[in-house]
Design an enzyme around this catalytic site. Structure first.
Site, mmCIF file in Angstrom:
data_model
loop_
_atom_site.group_PDB
_atom_site.id
_atom_site.type_symbol
_atom_site.label_atom_id
_atom_site.label_comp_id
_atom_site.label_asym_id
_atom_site.label_seq_id
_atom_site.Cartn_x
_atom_site.Cartn_y
_atom_site.Cartn_z
ATOM 1 N N LYS A 183 0.817 -1.214 0.000
ATOM 2 C CA LYS A 183 0.000 0.000 0.000
ATOM 3 C C LYS A 183 0.854 1.268 0.000
ATOM 4 O O LYS A 183 0.441 2.279 -0.552
ATOM 5 C CB LYS A 183 -1.031 -0.003 1.137
ATOM 6 C CG LYS A 183 -0.475 -0.147 2.522
ATOM 7 C CD LYS A 183 -1.612 -0.282 3.516
ATOM 8 C CE LYS A 183 -1.118 -0.259 4.948
ATOM 9 N NZ LYS A 183 0.002 -1.217 5.238
ATOM 10 N N ARG A 238 -5.440 2.782 11.878
ATOM 11 C CA ARG A 238 -5.091 1.376 12.035
ATOM 12 C C ARG A 238 -5.940 0.704 13.097
ATOM 13 O O ARG A 238 -5.782 -0.492 13.327
ATOM 14 C CB ARG A 238 -3.633 1.283 12.452
ATOM 15 C CG ARG A 238 -2.707 0.776 11.354
ATOM 16 C CD ARG A 238 -1.425 0.432 12.024
ATOM 17 N NE ARG A 238 -0.436 -0.265 11.301
ATOM 18 C CZ ARG A 238 0.474 0.270 10.484
ATOM 19 N NH1 ARG A 238 0.408 1.533 10.186
ATOM 20 N NH2 ARG A 238 1.414 -0.483 9.979
ATOM 21 N N ARG A 294 12.091 -7.183 1.670
ATOM 22 C CA ARG A 294 12.004 -5.732 1.667
ATOM 23 C C ARG A 294 13.311 -5.123 2.178
ATOM 24 O O ARG A 294 13.928 -5.658 3.102
ATOM 25 C CB ARG A 294 10.856 -5.330 2.590
ATOM 26 C CG ARG A 294 10.195 -4.068 2.161
ATOM 27 C CD ARG A 294 8.740 -4.144 2.421
ATOM 28 N NE ARG A 294 8.466 -3.637 3.760
ATOM 29 C CZ ARG A 294 7.330 -3.017 4.064
ATOM 30 N NH1 ARG A 294 6.395 -2.854 3.158
ATOM 31 N NH2 ARG A 294 7.125 -2.604 5.283
ATOM 32 N N ARG A 328 14.728 -3.716 7.795
ATOM 33 C CA ARG A 328 14.299 -3.028 9.015
ATOM 34 C C ARG A 328 13.958 -4.034 10.104
ATOM 35 O O ARG A 328 13.465 -5.114 9.818
ATOM 36 C CB ARG A 328 13.025 -2.208 8.724
ATOM 37 C CG ARG A 328 13.307 -0.917 8.059
ATOM 38 C CD ARG A 328 12.097 -0.042 7.782
ATOM 39 N NE ARG A 328 10.790 -0.594 8.016
ATOM 40 C CZ ARG A 328 9.702 -0.181 7.367
ATOM 41 N NH1 ARG A 328 9.790 0.760 6.438
ATOM 42 N NH2 ARG A 328 8.529 -0.686 7.635
ATOM 43 N N ARG A 372 3.188 -8.558 13.602
ATOM 44 C CA ARG A 372 2.492 -7.452 12.937
ATOM 45 C C ARG A 372 1.239 -7.958 12.230
ATOM 46 O O ARG A 372 0.218 -7.282 12.206
ATOM 47 C CB ARG A 372 3.415 -6.756 11.936
ATOM 48 C CG ARG A 372 4.512 -5.976 12.609
ATOM 49 C CD ARG A 372 5.480 -5.406 11.598
ATOM 50 N NE ARG A 372 4.929 -4.274 10.888
ATOM 51 C CZ ARG A 372 5.495 -3.739 9.812
ATOM 52 N NH1 ARG A 372 6.600 -4.247 9.313
ATOM 53 N NH2 ARG A 372 4.956 -2.701 9.233
HETATM 54 P P1 AMP Z 1 4.237 1.071 8.711
HETATM 55 O O1 AMP Z 1 5.450 1.654 8.082
HETATM 56 O O2 AMP Z 1 2.953 1.789 8.315
HETATM 57 O O3 AMP Z 1 4.098 -0.417 8.527
HETATM 58 O O4 AMP Z 1 4.367 1.324 10.288
HETATM 59 C C1 AMP Z 1 5.434 0.804 11.048
HETATM 60 C C2 AMP Z 1 5.058 0.759 12.513
HETATM 61 O O5 AMP Z 1 4.758 2.085 12.979
HETATM 62 C C3 AMP Z 1 3.834 -0.059 12.875
HETATM 63 O O6 AMP Z 1 4.128 -1.441 13.018
HETATM 64 C C4 AMP Z 1 3.413 0.577 14.186
HETATM 65 O O7 AMP Z 1 4.231 0.172 15.265
HETATM 66 C C5 AMP Z 1 3.691 2.055 13.940
HETATM 67 N N1 AMP Z 1 2.516 2.746 13.364
HETATM 68 C C6 AMP Z 1 2.431 3.333 12.125
HETATM 69 N N2 AMP Z 1 1.211 3.853 11.938
HETATM 70 C C7 AMP Z 1 0.492 3.577 13.056
HETATM 71 C C8 AMP Z 1 -0.849 3.849 13.481
HETATM 72 N N3 AMP Z 1 -1.718 4.490 12.684
HETATM 73 N N4 AMP Z 1 -1.220 3.421 14.710
HETATM 74 C C9 AMP Z 1 -0.372 2.778 15.526
HETATM 75 N N5 AMP Z 1 0.896 2.476 15.200
HETATM 76 C C10 AMP Z 1 1.334 2.887 13.985
#
Ligand code: AMP
Length: 214
Positions: free
Chosen positions: A13, A88, A127, A160, A171
């Site tokens: 996404k 989320r 990734r 990462r 996750r």
């Molecule tokens: P992402 O890059 O969107 O996969 O986000 C990486 C990590 O950031 C997630 O696994 C969460 O720990 C945190 N995170 C990002 N966006 C949110 C959100 N809207 N609510 C809570 N945690 C978030």
């Protein structure tokens, strides 16, 4: 146009959100990127977020909601945005709706990029993220020109911590418990569009453009 991208971590996404932002001239807002920038700059927010992110858990709603509300105040959000990684949880979605409806606004589209769990684990282990600018690549689906080196800034690429297999499994379970209910939430509002995320990146993008309009 206000767009929300839904889908499991690793569904692609983020890549699609960047292309949507470019095509429709709206900002791409990724809460994950904002947290990572804060971690890199060692801010208080970054330190708080890191403890959750490293375990594959969600950062608490209050922190995320405050952060995103501040971001919406910036001038580039005047014509909308594409949100990647927010909301989320149901409380985050409700907070967003409440803030928008106070200005007589609402989300226009929620696009769910659908990819089965089996595919996700394979994808995430391939990734790579740039330590310099945060750009993301995939060793198989979106490789850099020179292996291990960022095309955009020339810095080194890494896997990462939150893309490591143990964390990915966590996750995914967090995604099913807390984020998947949003599919129903937006479906009930009549603004959900489902897109098959197992297609090529180009085909996924074309399917999204069919939903959003040219
Ligand atoms: P992402 O890059 O969107 O996969 O986000 C990486 C990590 O950031 C997630 O696994 C969460 O720990 C945190 N995170 C990002 N966006 C949110 C959100 N809207 N609510 C809570 N945690 C978030």
């Amino acid at each position: 146009m206000k767009i929300i991208m839904l889908g499991a971590p690793g569904a692609g996404k983020g890549t699609q959100a960047k292309r949507i932002a470019e095509k429709y001239a709206i900002p791409h807002i990724s809460t994950g990127d904002i947290f990572r920038a804060n971690i890199k700059n060692n801010t208080e927010l970054g330190q708080k977020a890191k403890t959750y992110m490293d375990k594959g858990e969600l950062v608490p709603d209050e922190l995320v909601v405050d952060l995103i509300m501040d971001r919406f105040k910036e001038a580039d959000c005047a014509n909308g945005y594409v949100l990647d990684g927010f909301p989320r949880t149901i409380p985050q979605a409700e907070a967003l709706d409440k803030a928008l409806s106070a200005n007589n606004e609402s989300v226009d589209f929620a696009i769910n990029v659908e990819v089965p769990d089996e595919n996700i684990i394979n994808r995430m282990s391939g990734r790579r993220a740039c330590v310099g600018c945060g750009a993301t690549y995939h060793i198989q689906f979106n490789p850099t020109k020179v292996e291990g080196i960022c095309d955009a800034c020339g810095e080194k690429l890494i896997l990462r911590d939150d893309d490591k297999p143990e964390t990915v499994k966590n996750r995914l379970s967090v995604y099913h418990d807390q984020t998947q209910p949003l599919i129903d939430y937006y479906s009930k509002k009549g603004i959900l569009a489902e897109v098959d995320g197992t297609q090529s990146m180009e085909d996924v993008f074309n399917s999204i453009v069919n939903v959003l309009g040219k």
